[in-house]
Motif scaffolding. Structure first.
Motif: not given
Length: 356
Positions: A99-127
């Motif tokens: 019942g997940i409706d793609p018109e109301r919910s966003t289904i996506f993959t890690h590998s398709a979002l370079p910008a998401l994964n790039q956030l890992l670099l500055p975030f690692l500097s904080l931990v």
């Protein structure tokens, strides 16, 4: 962390979750949730009653929902991500079927979002390394790793998860109790980024945990239900496969059926499964079976599960006939999530004075 501290943390999370449930009902539009799964196989009844059912509930209440298919995180405890394309598509099919409706919910993959994964670099500097080493979930994952040596990806798993949550500025994350330490890392990353780069204006929210109250379902062998252990009933299993798996489920020597999770965990898990499918209390199921014994219990569970899953399986079969639709759902979800990730990364660069 002591058991007393754990109990206090869990108690606080439970109290906050109850408050959040009331707020969601009053104003669902103020919330955005991030949830998801690793594509390592088809989802099962433990997933469904543990988390999937709740995702649909929140979506239907009007909460903006992001469902991550964490394909990169498959590599945390595997040398190779085998059959990845198939597993990703099967995961999409499972979500559409429940019942997940793609018109109301966003289904996506890690590998398709370079910008998401790039956030890992500055975030690692904080931990700090010490904070990662102390994380109880990481320690547990490392202990159960399939690899001969633990990869850096496994070690940074909680920070990667922080990027998953914060890229879309989710302010609510449905989790089980064992995931609370991961979410605390995310809150720490958000707080430290805001303190260091926010200049008085927070860039990220500190997301709340919506603690799951879902009961634990055991696998057919009496241990934790798991895809890798072969003890789970997949949502996509046929009625005959379901019947076979339930027939082979562990029970005990006592004939009279009761619901007593502490003393009779295997029997009680089967009783609970039937009750969840029928929408009644477990005690009702146990009382109605009574002296019928394990055979009667297993018949009842089989009938209840197959009846409950029938419409889900029908929808899944219909969606499976159109693999192009599955790809279209992913393509649209990746585009929507990717645009948000790009905007967040630009905001992060500006805050860090690194926008060139």
């Amino acid at each position: 962390m002591s058991s007393t501290t754990d109990a206090i943390g869990t108690s606080a999370a439970q109290t906050r979750s109850a408050e959040l449930e009331q707020l969601i009902r009053k104003d669902p539009g103020r919330f955005r949730i991030l949830t998801g799964d690793r594509p390592t196989g088809r989802l099962h009844l433990g997933h469904y009653f543990g988390t999937l059912h709740n995702r649909v509930r929140l979506q239907d209440l009007g909460v903006e929902t992001f469902v991550l298919i964490a394909d990169y995180q498959v590599l945390t405890d595997r040398d190779v991500a085998e059959n990845l394309t198939e597993h990703v598509e099967e995961l999409v099919l499972d979500h559409l079927a429940i019942g997940i409706d793609p018109e109301r919910s966003t289904i996506f993959t890690h590998s398709a979002l370079p910008a998401l994964n790039q956030l890992l670099l500055p975030f690692l500097s904080l931990v700090s390394v010490a904070e990662l080493q102390r994380n109880p979930t990481v320690k547990d994952e490392i202990a159960h790793s399939r690899q001969n040596a633990v990869s850096g990806l496994m070690f940074t798993y909680p920070v990667h998860q922080a990027a998953d949550i914060l890229f879309c500025k989710a302010n609510l994350v449905p989790v089980g109790q064992d995931q609370l330490p991961h979410l605390e890392v995310t809150r720490t990353v958000a707080r430290r980024f805001n303190d260091r780069y926010g200049h008085g204006t927070p860039v990220f929210p500190q997301p709340d945990a919506l603690l799951s109250t879902a009961p634990l379902l055991l696998g057919t062998d009496g241990t934790k239900m798991s895809k890798s252990r072969g003890n789970a009933i997949a949502l996509s299993a046929t009625p005959d496969e379901t019947a076979r798996l339930i027939r082979g489920a562990r029970t005990d020597a006592e004939r009279h059926i009761t619901y007593d999770p502490e003393a009779r965990p295997e029997v009680s898990s089967l009783v609970l499964l039937a009750a969840l499918c029928e929408g009644v209390e477990p005690g009702v199921v146990a009382e109605e079976i009574g002296a019928g014994g394990a055979a009667a219990l297993k018949r009842r569970v089989t009938e209840s599960v197959n009846a409950y899953l029938a419409p889900i399986r029908a929808r899944r079969d219909a969606y499976a006939q159109d693999r192009a639709l599955v790809r279209d759902v992913l393509r649209a979800g990746n585009a929507r999530a990717g645009a948000i990730a790009d905007a967040t990364l630009e905001e992060v660069r500006a805050a860090m004075n690194a926008a060139y």
